[in-house]
Design a protein around this motif. Structure first.
Motif, PDB file in Angstrom:
ATOM      1  N   ARG A   5       0.831  -1.210   0.000  1.00 53.19           N
ATOM      2  CA  ARG A   5       0.000   0.000   0.000  1.00 53.19           C
ATOM      3  C   ARG A   5       0.862   1.256   0.000  1.00 53.19           C
ATOM      4  N   ALA A   6       1.934   1.243   0.774  1.00 57.80           N
ATOM      5  CA  ALA A   6       2.827   2.403   0.827  1.00 57.80           C
ATOM      6  C   ALA A   6       3.510   2.624  -0.517  1.00 57.80           C
ATOM      7  N   HIS A   7       3.990   1.548  -1.138  1.00 55.93           N
ATOM      8  CA  HIS A   7       4.700   1.670  -2.409  1.00 55.93           C
ATOM      9  C   HIS A   7       3.766   2.120  -3.530  1.00 55.93           C
ATOM     10  N   SER A   8       2.534   1.609  -3.514  1.00 57.22           N
ATOM     11  CA  SER A   8       1.595   1.950  -4.584  1.00 57.22           C
ATOM     12  C   SER A   8       0.905   3.283  -4.339  1.00 57.22           C
ATOM     13  N   GLY A   9       0.878   3.721  -3.064  1.00 55.46           N
ATOM     14  CA  GLY A   9       0.149   4.928  -2.729  1.00 55.46           C
ATOM     15  C   GLY A   9      -1.354   4.722  -2.718  1.00 55.46           C
ATOM     16  N   ASP A  10      -1.781   3.463  -2.729  1.00 53.40           N
ATOM     17  CA  ASP A  10      -3.212   3.133  -2.766  1.00 53.40           C
ATOM     18  C   ASP A  10      -3.585   2.360  -1.510  1.00 53.40           C
ATOM     19  N   ALA A  11      -4.305   3.007  -0.609  1.00 53.53           N
ATOM     20  CA  ALA A  11      -4.706   2.371   0.653  1.00 53.53           C
ATOM     21  C   ALA A  11      -5.712   1.258   0.428  1.00 53.53           C
ATOM     22  N   ARG A  12      -6.288   1.166  -0.781  1.00 54.98           N
ATOM     23  CA  ARG A  12      -7.263   0.114  -1.084  1.00 54.98           C
ATOM     24  C   ARG A  12      -6.609  -1.174  -1.579  1.00 54.98           C
TER      25      ARG A  12
END
Length: 83
Positions: A5-12
């Motif tokens: 999630r941190a690497h993608s920037g997507d909390a979903r």
């Protein structure tokens, strides 16, 4: 998952069961090629699918299937950057 999630920037971002219909279309209008994923990662409606060490990008459909359109190489971080 926190790192993903941190690497993608997507909390979903979530892992999905690979036990689903996953295919890639070759763009020629022919029959889609079935994939046998080891991993399916969902980022909203976009997915990354690991098939034989290659990450494919596709869309999650309402029926749970994933239709992929392209391979993005063996590097998960690079595939995530292409989301």
């Amino acid at each position: 998952m926190d790192r993903l999630r941190a690497h993608s920037g997507d909390a979903r971002a979530v892992p999905l069961s690979p036990d689903r219909h996953v295919y890639v279309e070759d763009g020629s209008g022919g029959d889609p090629e079935p994939l046998r994923p080891s991993y399916v990662l969902a980022f909203g409606e976009l997915c990354l699918v690991d098939h034989d060490g290659e990450w494919y990008m596709g869309s999650l459909h309402d029926d749970g299937s994933v239709g992929c359109w392209a391979a993005y190489g063996a590097d998960l971080a690079e595939a995530i950057r292409n989301l």
